[in-house]
Structure formats: C-alpha cells, structure tokens
Design an enzyme around this catalytic site. Structure first.
Site, mmCIF file in Angstrom:
data_model
loop_
_atom_site.group_PDB
_atom_site.id
_atom_site.type_symbol
_atom_site.label_atom_id
_atom_site.label_comp_id
_atom_site.label_asym_id
_atom_site.label_seq_id
_atom_site.Cartn_x
_atom_site.Cartn_y
_atom_site.Cartn_z
ATOM 1 N N GLU A 376 0.874 -1.185 0.000
ATOM 2 C CA GLU A 376 0.000 0.000 0.000
ATOM 3 C C GLU A 376 0.904 1.227 0.000
ATOM 4 O O GLU A 376 1.550 1.535 1.000
ATOM 5 C CB GLU A 376 -0.888 0.009 1.249
ATOM 6 C CG GLU A 376 -1.821 -1.182 1.363
ATOM 7 C CD GLU A 376 -3.170 -0.927 0.695
ATOM 8 O OE1 GLU A 376 -3.383 0.173 0.156
ATOM 9 O OE2 GLU A 376 -4.000 -1.856 0.713
HETATM 10 ZN ZN LIG Z 1 -6.882 -0.596 -2.736
#
Ligand SMILES: [Zn+2]
Length: 414
Positions: A376
C-alpha cells in the site's frame, strides 16, 4: 415547473453527496472496535497509526458512509472536508515544480496529464511506447488483452524478460505485478510503471536487473480496473476522483470478489453484501470481468510470486487477509527484505486493521499456490491522489521491493 426544478435539485444534490468524500479520523479502542468493523468500510487502503492506547484510523468516507458512522455512535473527526477538491487543488499547485524536478531524473517516464497521473489513454500509450522501444531488443512483448470489462475496455498485460517473445517458463520462473484493482489508487499504477521503465532502461548497465530479466519472466497488469479508472478521469479530469469499484451496475469491489467461496463468504466482517457499499463483494466469487480476467490469465501461467499494488498506508499486507494467521513460512522473510529500505510496516490485514474477505492474495495462495502480497503506497497525507511531487519518490521507494520479490523465487525452492 417549480416541482421539476426541485426534483432536479434533489437528484443533483444526491448525486453530489454520493460523489463527495471526506477524510475522517477515528480513534479506535476496545470499546468501539467491534462497531467499526460492523460498518464494513474499506479499511485496507487507508492509514492506521498504532499508539499505546489504541489505533488512529484515517479513511476517506462518502456522505452516506459518514451518515452510517454517525448513526453507529462512533465518534470521529473530519480532517479534510471535500477530499476530491483538496487533491485536485494540491496537484495543480505542485505540478510545475514536480515537472521541473523530473528533468534530470534519469528516466524517460513522464508525469501524466491527470494531476500528474496517467489517464487511461496514457496507460496504453506508455505500454505501446515501451513495447516499441524495447521490443526491438526483445525485452518486452506488445500489450495483450487478458479480458474485457463490463464497459468493453481491455485489461492489458505485458511480459518483460530476455527473449520476451519466447515462452521460457520451463527455465525461467514467473513473477507478476498488478495495480489499480481500486480505481482511486493511481499511485500504485505509477509505481508499477516506474518499475517497468526502470528495468528496461537499466537492463544493459545494471547487473542485478540483468540477472533478473535473464532468469525470470515478469508479467505486468498495471490497470486491473480500467472502467472505474476511466470514470474517475471523466468526473475529475485533474485528478482527485475517488470512485473505488468497477462500473458494473452499482459497482463491485474487485478486491472482494475473489474466491474461494469459503473465504468470500467467511463468517466475519471484511466485505459488504450491500451493492451501494464501497466494499460490495458481488453476487458470487468471480462474478466480475476483472477478477475473471486475472483468474483466466493466471491459469495459463506458472506464476510463483505476485504483488498487488494498492494505496495507501505505507504498509505491506501478507496473507491471510481473512484471518490473523501467517499463511506461509515465506511471508515474513520476504516482507522483511521488501521493506528493508522503505521501512513500510507489515502484517496480515486482520492483525493490522480488520479481516478482508474475497481479497486477491488469499485466492492466489489458497487456489493457485502463488504467494501474493499487497503493498500500500503512500502515507495518509499522500492519500489517494498524492502530490505529483511524490509520484516518483514513492515509486523509487518500491524498486528494491520489486527486485527483491523477483529474486525471492529462489528461496521458495530451497
Ligand atoms: Zn486498494
């Protein structure tokens, strides 16, 4: 006439409300954790900060989700009111400086025209450019469609390797990189593109890169959800669009639509069966064109490792996503190496935030025996549309992680 006008205003404001997102801060502690989990918000592509007394969650919510949050009685604070406008304004302000900074960046990759990010058309142009330039050296294939979306767009894949036009899977292990399952996460897409440029531009001069391309077949699917991405481009041409799902009817979250059934349907939180929700899982596993395309493509290959790029959180999730158990003895050694320079945190999503059902990583491992992780990219301040000044910095932070992943295949066989 008046009634018609009034109806128009009501419809317009409903549409507007649905498209309006705010960044919300929630202090999570033992007393409210269960209530928050029950709301099934999209928690994984958000930021959470651990403190001694609990966690601070920072997540973008629609007006409807804010209403549900209010009704649940969980207290929260709005830290950015109109998030799309905030992102678009920041991008415009920083664009020129970002372009200047890139003059001597050592790559041919340029910023895109959607607040610094590639548009759908620029994704295709960049794939074609790389194929044209490096295809001559047989380092990359031309783009291939692995399937069409509900709106008829192609989902494209390229392979990068030495002798790219030949199938060398008998002698070279296969590794895959995807991005933009979620349409509002262009930072992942740019990070994957930067890596493609990096390995092609450095193949002849960098021994490490050369060694990887000579001994691996790397597959890239930089835009898994082109319909959702195109929708954001249409509503927010300067960046800042926050639509997350695909565009099949009310939209399905592709990262809640993977099987197997027992995980998709696992009896805990982590996806929604309400079509209006941003984590709507669809009618059944693989009901969606995007997940079908990935499944069908993977079935024709022998991929060993996979990274699904998302944003944001500066974190790498490893499976399982649906429960707090480390799924493979390789999760920790791999993720520790991946994060040695960028210092991302890591863990299962269940441990870090909440369980997720129907996510890609669980399917890759359970049904395909492919170790798959989810980086992320970016901090909560970067959010979904980081300043264009941050695009290349975030991408560079992940080059080593991507190289490490390609190299790690050797460890799987030990
Ligand atoms: Zn995502």
């Amino acid at each position: 006439m008046y009634r018609l006008l009034l109806l128009g205003v009501v419809v317009f404001s409903c549409l507007f409300a649905e498209n309006r997102y705010s960044m919300v801060e929630i202090y999570v502690h033992e007393g409210n954790a269960e209530k928050i989990a029950d709301l099934s918000f999209s928690m994984e592509c958000t930021a959470h900060q651990h403190s001694r007394n609990g966690d601070i969650l920072r997540l973008p919510l629609t007006a409807n989700e804010m209403k549900r949050l209010q009704q649940s009685g969980v207290s929260y604070k709005v830290i950015i009111d109109d998030l799309s406008s905030f992102y678009a304004k920041r991008s415009q302000e920083d664009l020129e400086e970002a372009r200047n900074e890139l003059r001597d960046s050592g790559t041919e990759m340029k910023l895109g025209s959607m607040g610094g990010y590639f548009t759908v058309e620029e994704v295709i142009e960049n794939l074609d450019y790389l194929s044209e330039k490096y295809g001559k050296k047989d380092l990359i294939t031309i783009k291939k469609s692995i399937g069409k979306t509900a709106n008829g767009r192609d989902i494209y894949m390229v392979k990068i390797s030495d002798n790219a036009s030949q199938d060398e899977q008998k002698t070279e292990a296969q590794v895959m990189y995807t991005a933009a399952h979620h349409a509002c996460e262009p930072a992942g897409l740019m990070t994957v593109f930067y890596f493609m440029y990096y390995i092609l531009e450095n193949y002849e001069t960098d021994k490490r890169v050369r060694n990887i391309l000579d001994n691996r077949e790397l597959f890239f699917i930089p835009l898994v959800n082109p319909d959702g991405y195109a929708y954001n481009q249409e509503t927010n041409p300067n960046g800042g669009g926050l639509w997350r799902k695909n565009r099949n009817k009310t939209g399905v979250d592709p990262n809640r639509n993977y099987g197997p059934m027992k995980y998709w349907n696992f009896k805990n939180k982590g996806s929604s069966d309400d079509p209006e929700d941003s984590t709507y899982r669809g009618t059944q596993p693989f009901s969606e064109k995007e997940t079908q395309a990935i499944r069908n493509f993977v079935a024709t290959k022998n991929i060993r490792l996979n990274l699904n790029y998302h944003a944001f959180g500066n974190v790498v999730y490893y499976p399982w996503a649906h429960k707090d158990v480390i799924a493979s003895p390789h999760c920790l050694p791999l993720v520790e190496r991946m994060t040695r320079f960028n210092d991302y945190s890591y863990g299962s999503s269940d441990k870090m935030i909440y369980p997720i059902r129907g996510d890609a990583d669980d399917w890759f491992l359970e049904e395909q025996n492919i170790l798959s992780l989810t980086p992320e990219v970016g901090s909560w301040w970067d959010g979904f549309w980081p300043s264009p000044k941050r695009i290349f910095k975030m991408a560079k932070e992940n080059v080593d992680a991507n190289l490490v992943t390609a190299e790690y295949v050797d460890e799987l066989d030990k």
